[in-house]
Structures are given as C-alpha cells and as structure tokens.
Design a protein around this motif. Structure first.
Motif, short mmCIF file in Angstrom:
data_model
loop_
_atom_site.label_atom_id
_atom_site.label_comp_id
_atom_site.label_asym_id
_atom_site.label_seq_id
_atom_site.Cartn_x
_atom_site.Cartn_y
_atom_site.Cartn_z
N PHE A 156 -13.51 -12.94 2.91
CA PHE A 156 -12.30 -13.49 2.32
C PHE A 156 -12.60 -14.09 0.95
CE2 PHE A 156 -10.44 -12.77 6.34
CZ PHE A 156 -9.07 -12.96 6.23
N SER A 193 -10.97 -13.13 -2.90
CA SER A 193 -9.99 -14.08 -3.43
C SER A 193 -10.48 -15.08 -4.47
CB SER A 193 -9.37 -14.87 -2.27
OG SER A 193 -10.37 -15.64 -1.61
N CYS A 213 -6.04 -16.55 1.17
CA CYS A 213 -7.40 -16.11 1.49
C CYS A 213 -8.43 -17.07 0.91
CB CYS A 213 -7.64 -14.70 0.96
SG CYS A 213 -6.67 -13.42 1.78
N VAL A 227 -3.50 -13.95 -2.02
CA VAL A 227 -4.86 -14.18 -2.52
C VAL A 227 -5.20 -15.66 -2.41
CG1 VAL A 227 -6.32 -14.12 -4.57
CG2 VAL A 227 -4.85 -12.19 -4.04
N PHE A 247 -8.41 -20.32 2.91
CA PHE A 247 -9.05 -20.07 4.20
C PHE A 247 -10.57 -20.10 4.08
CE2 PHE A 247 -11.08 -17.03 7.07
CZ PHE A 247 -10.69 -17.52 8.31
N SER A 248 -11.09 -19.39 3.09
CA SER A 248 -12.55 -19.34 2.94
C SER A 248 -13.13 -20.70 2.60
CB SER A 248 -12.94 -18.31 1.87
OG SER A 248 -12.42 -18.67 0.61
N SER A 292 -15.58 -15.32 6.59
CA SER A 292 -15.26 -16.21 5.47
C SER A 292 -15.83 -15.69 4.16
CB SER A 292 -15.79 -17.62 5.75
OG SER A 292 -15.24 -18.16 6.93
#
Length: 545
Positions: A253, A257, A81, A78, A84-85, A250
């Motif tokens: 994600f 998360s 994620c 999580v 990443f976003s 994005s």
C-alpha cells in the motif's frame, strides 16, 4: 528562446514509490508541453517571445492530478491507502510489543524459553533496540526522505517475523525479536516524516494523526487476540506469520500511495552525526540492559554484570550530550529542536505517562495470566473494549482537537492515566465477572482515553512546531519516549515488585506496581497543569473537506 527548467535528476530517495513515479512523469509531460508551446509561439512571432502573453503560457501547461490544498494526493483512494500504510506501522509496533507476552507460556512449553530470566529478553529486547536506534534512523529519514526507510523497515519486519516463526532455540528467538525492533526503529520516524511533509496544519492532519494514534490500542488488542488463538490452537507461529503478512501488505500500500516528498528536503544539507549516534545507541542499550538484568542478578546492583554496563552506559550518555551540544557540526539532537515553548516539560510528561501505560498493560496481563489463570482467548476478549474505544476516539478525536485547547485534552488524558492503575489496584484475586465490570473494564477505558489523547495531541504538536528538517526527529523522539518509558518503567517495576514480593501472595507486589504507575501519572499531570503551554492549532476545513 525561453526554456522551462526541467526537474532535477532522478533521486532514489524521492521517486521510488509508484505515486512518485507517476507524479514525476506528469511533471516531465507538463514541462515538455509548455516548452513545445513556447517554441511554436516563438516561431510564429519570427523568433521573438516578447509578444507572448503570460496567461497563455500558463494555460498551455497541463493540469497535474496531485494536490488538493491541504494534502498532496492525486485521489481520495490514494490518500486512504497512504493513511492505511502509515497507521499500520503504529498497529504493528503495538502488536509486536504487547501481543508477545501472551504466547510466552507456549514458547516455554516448546523449549524456546527456559525460565523467567530468559523470558525477559525476547520481551524487552524489542523496545530496547527501538529506543536505541530510532534517533539515528530519524536523521537518515531527514537526510534522504522517509520513504526508503519506511518501505525497507516494513519489509525487514516481514522478513524477521517470518524467520522468528521458525525459531528453534532462545538465541534465534532473541535475534528475531531484536531485528523486529530494528525494523520498527526504521519505519516509525519515517512515518512521521511522511505524514508531516504530506499534510499542512489542518483538521485533515489532525484526523490522520487521530487514526494513527487509535491504532495503538487496536494493535495491542489484535496482538493479544491473535496470541490467544495461537496458544489455544497450539500454533504459536501464527503470531509471527500474521505480523509478516500485515507488514508486507502495508509495504504494498505504501508503494502505491506515498507521494513525492517536497524538493526542499534536498537543500537541507543534513549529515549523519556518527559520533553522536554511537554514544546514544551505546548508552541507551547498556542502561536499559542493566535495569532489566538488575532484579534477576545474584547480587543485584552489586553484580559486575549489572554495574559495569550501567556505568559505561551512563558515561556514554553524558558523552553524547557533550558531543551533541558542543562539538557536532550537525547534531542528532540539535538545541533548536527543544526551543518551542512547552516542548521540554511535555517530553518529561510523556516519559512518565508512557511508563504508566507499559506498567498498567503489562501487569494487567500478568494478573489475568498468572493470578486468576484465565484462558488466553478469554483474556483477549476482556481487552476488546480497548480496541472499540480506540476506534471511537479516532472517529471524533480529530474534530474535537480542533475545538478544544490541547492543555484541556491533556488534563483529561492525565485523569485517565491516574484512574486506570488505581482501579486495577483494587481488583480481588478472583476471576468473577463482577470484578471485571467493576474494575478491569473501566480501567481499560480510562487507559485507552489517556493513551489516545496523549499520543495524538503530542504528535500533532511536535510535528506542527518543527520545520521540515526536524520532522523525522519529531517522530523519533515520540517513539523514543514511548519505548524508553515502557522499557525503563517495567524494569523499575520489576525491581520494586521483587523487593516487596510475598510468597504465595502475588497480588501484594502487583498492587504496589499499580500504585507506582498511578504515582507516575500524577507526576505527569502536575507537569501538564503547571508547565505545559500549547497554543490551539490553526486548522480550518478546506472546500473538499
């Protein structure tokens, strides 16, 4: 009979991500189980809870799956994620800002741009809108939490990137670019607010900001690479379609998360300062417009179309300062925000250095495209070291920043800022590989060193020294300084290059611009050495790290 207080009523701003909904469900289950235990124990003891052991009561509460000491995520997956976003917002910002310039010739061939003057607007309107609207969006993020503006900003960017790919004329293209800027203005301060509230001051937070900062050169390069492929295949639309796809992914994600924001945010009692927002937005947009249009107006600064908006813009900014610091009950730019030691000289330093970044990258692209006429795809390959070195900086940056004092790192960044434009000023007017390896390659590495260190150090410092209610504002100022520095410096460089331009000798003006960029960097380094004083952050490894 004692009853455990249940969570506050559902709030859209805090519980709309899937992770937040799961967290709230766990909290409700935890409190319900504890209440059942207390009621059962009280019944056994004839209605009295006096003999209940506190340790037994706490032992009856189910263990929540969120939180690990330094962050508030239920699992490493999580958290990945989430990072990443967050990082993709920085990636998309640089992708949209610097990748666009390469497709301008293709847009001109398809009739979407008619001349040099019209090409200025889709290029600069995005940074202009971002600079003007970031502060109001930062207040909204601090009022209602970062998540709704983060997710809506990504979806808005995806929508208008898709619309922009079907542009039929200049007006439609300019509107699409402006709406992309509005999306970036919404999600950039929101991302700062979410990162700042999700991590304590730690090495883990430094690493997250290192990844976030490294996505700037990676996003710039990827934008150039996609633009090069789009131009080569004669499908410029792919530049916009790629942005739409990344923004949508994005957003997904982020929905999966983003953790529930701390409940303290709802007790901040922040309000929107509409008068301050109106004067700030009006002032920044009009001043930026005047600077951009001055070098192409028939009478220059004497043109009414330049002088009038510039004068009104300056008066609006003066009014904004008066409103914010004298009359506003809850100002967008509170005086307390600027009190941390070293913040004000650092902000001026950042304005100068990001101005150098915009000039160096923009005119390096212009040199490759207009002077030595290399293909768009080859240009993207030439910029590849920026992306690779940016990843390397992200890998080691978070650890190094916990060991070396920030002023030393900023001094190293300042050296990179100065070296990059100076090297490019000596590039000859040919496209030989010797020129690339001798001048362009080391200049790109120096530019990446300066931008990565500067962005990461400044972001960590600004979020660490500000309380919860100013986390979004810290992100807003970081974004405004980047975009305002780029927008204003490019406009000033356009004026400068027009003044020294020699017919059939474009390198004369380009070299002057690179010297101007080096001068900005040197001034920023002087500020850094003499006035910027930042204590070493307290960041320790946690057991899971």
């Amino acid at each position: 009979m004692p009853v455990v207080k249940r969570p506050t009523p559902f709030r859209l701003a805090s519980y709309t991500s899937l992770d937040s909904l799961l967290t709230r469900k766990e909290q409700n289950a935890s409190n319900a189980a504890l209440n059942d235990f207390i009621q059962h124990a009280s019944t056994v003891t004839l209605g009295s809870s006096a003999n209940l052991d506190l340790d037994d009561i706490e032992a009856a509460r189910p263990v929540l799956t969120t939180g690990n000491g330094q962050s508030r995520f239920r699992s490493l997956l999580v958290e990945v994620c989430f990072v990443f976003s967050m990082a993709m917002t920085q990636f998309l910002t640089e992708y949209s800002t610097f990748g666009f310039g390469i497709i301008l010739p293709a847009l001109e061939q398809h009739g979407l741009i008619s001349d040099t003057v019209s090409a200025l607007w889709p290029t600069s309107v995005l940074t202009l809108i971002v600079s003007a609207f970031t502060l109001p969006f930062s207040r909204l993020s601090d009022m209602y939490g970062g998540y709704p503006f983060f997710i809506c900003g990504l979806l808005w960017l995806a929508l208008w990137s898709l619309i922009g790919s079907f542009s039929k004329n200049e007006i439609m293209l300019n509107v699409a670019r402006a709406m992309q800027g509005l999306a970036i203005a919404a999600f950039q301060p929101a991302s700062f607010s979410l990162i700042g509230s999700s991590y304590k001051e730690s090495r883990r937070k430094n690493i997250v900001f290192g990844i976030y900062g490294a996505c700037a050169p990676v996003g710039s390069y990827f934008g150039m690479f996609v633009s090069g492929l789009a131009v080569k295949s004669d499908h410029w639309n792919w530049y916009f379609w790629t942005a739409a796809a990344i923004a949508f992914i994005s957003a997904v994600f982020a929905y999966l998360s983003v953790p529930m924001e701390p409940p303290e945010r709802h007790a901040l009692n922040l309000k929107m300062d509409w008068y301050g927002a109106g004067t700030v937005v009006t002032g920044l947009m009009l001043v930026a417009y005047a600077l951009s249009a001055s070098s192409h107006a028939d009478k220059g600064w004497a043109s009414p179309g330049v002088l009038a908006p510039f004068s009104i813009g300056v008066l609006s900014l003066i009014a904004a300062v008066v409103v914010e610091w004298k009359f506003a009950a809850c100002p967008l730019m509170p005086a307390e925000f600027f009190k941390p030691k070293g913040l004000k000289p650092m902000m001026l330093m950042l304005l100068l250095w990001w101005g150098c970044f915009g000039l160096t990258l923009f005119y390096a692209t212009f040199y490759m495209e207009q002077v030595i006429h290399i293909p768009a795809l080859q240009m993207a390959i030439w910029f590849l070291p920026m992306a690779i070195f940016g990843v390397v900086m992200a890998t080691v940056g978070g650890i190094v920043m916990s060991l070396i004092p920030f002023p030393y790192l900023l001094s190293l960044a300042g050296a990179g800022w100065i070296i990059a434009p100076l090297l490019l000023s000596f590039v000859p007017s040919d496209s030989s590989s010797k020129s690339y390896w001798a001048f362009i390659f080391p200049a790109l590495l120096a530019l990446t060193l300066g931008s990565d260190l500067t962005y990461t150090v400044s972001n960590i410092f600004m979020t660490n020294v500000q309380p919860l209610q100013y986390q979004g504002l810290a992100g807003a100022f970081a974004s405004v300084l980047v975009n305002l520095g780029v927008s204003v410096s490019i406009s000033l460089a356009d004026i400068l290059s027009s003044a020294v331009e020699v017919k059939n000798k474009p390198m004369v003006a380009i070299r002057v611009v690179f010297w101007f960029a080096a001068g900005l960097s040197a001034a920023g380094l002087i500020l850094c050495v003499l006035f910027v004083r930042i204590p070493k952050p307290t960041s320790h490894l946690t057991p899971d790290e």
